[in-house]
Design an enzyme around this catalytic site. Sequence first.
Site, PDB file in Angstrom:
ATOM      1  N   TYR A 137      50.635  91.522  13.556  1.00 44.56           N
ATOM      2  CA  TYR A 137      50.580  90.885  11.999  1.00 44.56           C
ATOM      3  C   TYR A 137      49.551  91.681  11.078  1.00 44.56           C
ATOM      4  O   TYR A 137      48.217  91.462  11.543  1.00 44.56           O
ATOM      5  CB  TYR A 137      49.971  89.584  12.200  1.00 44.56           C
ATOM      6  N   LYS A 190      57.170  93.079  25.451  1.00 42.42           N
ATOM      7  CA  LYS A 190      58.219  94.061  25.433  1.00 42.42           C
ATOM      8  C   LYS A 190      58.067  95.605  25.655  1.00 42.42           C
ATOM      9  O   LYS A 190      58.204  96.402  24.899  1.00 42.42           O
ATOM     10  CB  LYS A 190      58.716  94.178  23.670  1.00 42.42           C
ATOM     11  N   ASP A 223      62.565  89.033  23.999  1.00 42.76           N
ATOM     12  CA  ASP A 223      64.165  88.620  23.785  1.00 42.76           C
ATOM     13  C   ASP A 223      64.900  87.907  24.823  1.00 42.76           C
ATOM     14  O   ASP A 223      65.263  86.937  24.689  1.00 42.76           O
ATOM     15  CB  ASP A 223      64.982  90.080  23.399  1.00 42.76           C
ATOM     16  N   ASP A 247      53.987  83.668  17.647  1.00 41.04           N
ATOM     17  CA  ASP A 247      54.122  82.671  16.436  1.00 41.04           C
ATOM     18  C   ASP A 247      55.803  82.362  16.490  1.00 41.04           C
ATOM     19  O   ASP A 247      56.188  81.107  16.233  1.00 41.04           O
ATOM     20  CB  ASP A 247      53.903  83.410  15.166  1.00 41.04           C
ATOM     21  N   ASP A 251      57.408  78.281  17.500  1.00 41.68           N
ATOM     22  CA  ASP A 251      58.404  77.658  16.594  1.00 41.68           C
ATOM     23  C   ASP A 251      59.697  77.082  17.301  1.00 41.68           C
ATOM     24  O   ASP A 251      60.248  76.032  17.107  1.00 41.68           O
ATOM     25  CB  ASP A 251      58.884  78.366  15.366  1.00 41.68           C
TER      26      ASP A 251
END
Length: 361
Positions: A137, A190, A223, A247, A251
Amino acid sequence: MQTTTSRYRLGVLEGDGIGPEIVPAAVQVLDAAFETAGVRVEWTRLPLGRSAIDEFGAAVPQHTLETLSELDGWLLGPHDSAAYPEPHRSALNPSGTLRKHFGLYANIRPAKSFEGTRAIVPGTDLVIVRENTEGFYADRNTHAGTGEFMPTPDVAIAHGIITRAAVERIARTAFRLARGRRKKLTIVHKANVLRLTTGLFRDVCREIAEQYPEVAVDDFHIDAMTVHLLRRAADFDVLVTENMFGDILSDLTGEIAGSLGIAPSVNASDEVAMAQAAHGSAPDIAGQDIANPVAMILSSAMLLDWLADRHQDDSLRRAGRIVEDAVNATVRTGTATADLGGSAGTAAFAAAVAETVRASA
């Protein structure tokens, strides 16, 4: 009932959109819990968001920052920074400003399904521990300006920063949390592609794991993690990951548990914390008395639990448990907002939870 000898000062920042509806709902429920548990609290209301821009020329006025530094914690409503006029729209948004200014490095986001609601994966009960200060971010990983730049109008570049110190700090937070729950922790990364950055995140978490031998540890690529959560979210306990991955996953897990409207969170440093629902400002339903205040109410309960640990005050912990139990009991008896299959409005739901709190005395 025994009243605590300490008096706590808590801030209230309603924000934008549905914030002026859901934040007062949370305050109403907390006031009932404080009365029941014998906790003494002084509320301080402060400007933030579009109304603060209109009145003070800043989404987060300097007075707000100075006052917050004197408080024990605060409730932060959602913001609609995408609708702010320039230059405020392009600046760091209000929640990012507060997280960065106060060093709120840990974003704790539980996802727990409610009995009797329409959870995608029934039995979900997990917590995402999100590193909150760096990662991918751009507005949080540089000292000045943002971590994005454009060398030409057709090329955009962003920095992604992972440091050992920040990973060690968030990993310890996650392992302490897992130790008090079901003693399972999953590292999300990742490292097969982002070998140096998220590889460092994974490896440092593994190093910290050696200090918590009672906690079982595994890891998944980001993923693959989305697939595992959709298929078997109930198998996971605590997930620790970097900023952007956390983040996105929180959600997803909010919806898996039943609705993003029930997804709470707390942002914390070692000294201060703020309660902030995981969802946004929902300007399309603002002012209609249909917003779900559960996430804001449960975020506030999380803040009380954090304060209880910091101040070693069992009355605060009791107040937090009373709030959580009252929300569960209210939903279980059929009083809920439309996103959970009920027909109650925001104010009516908050009043029902507050009444359940008082009945528990």
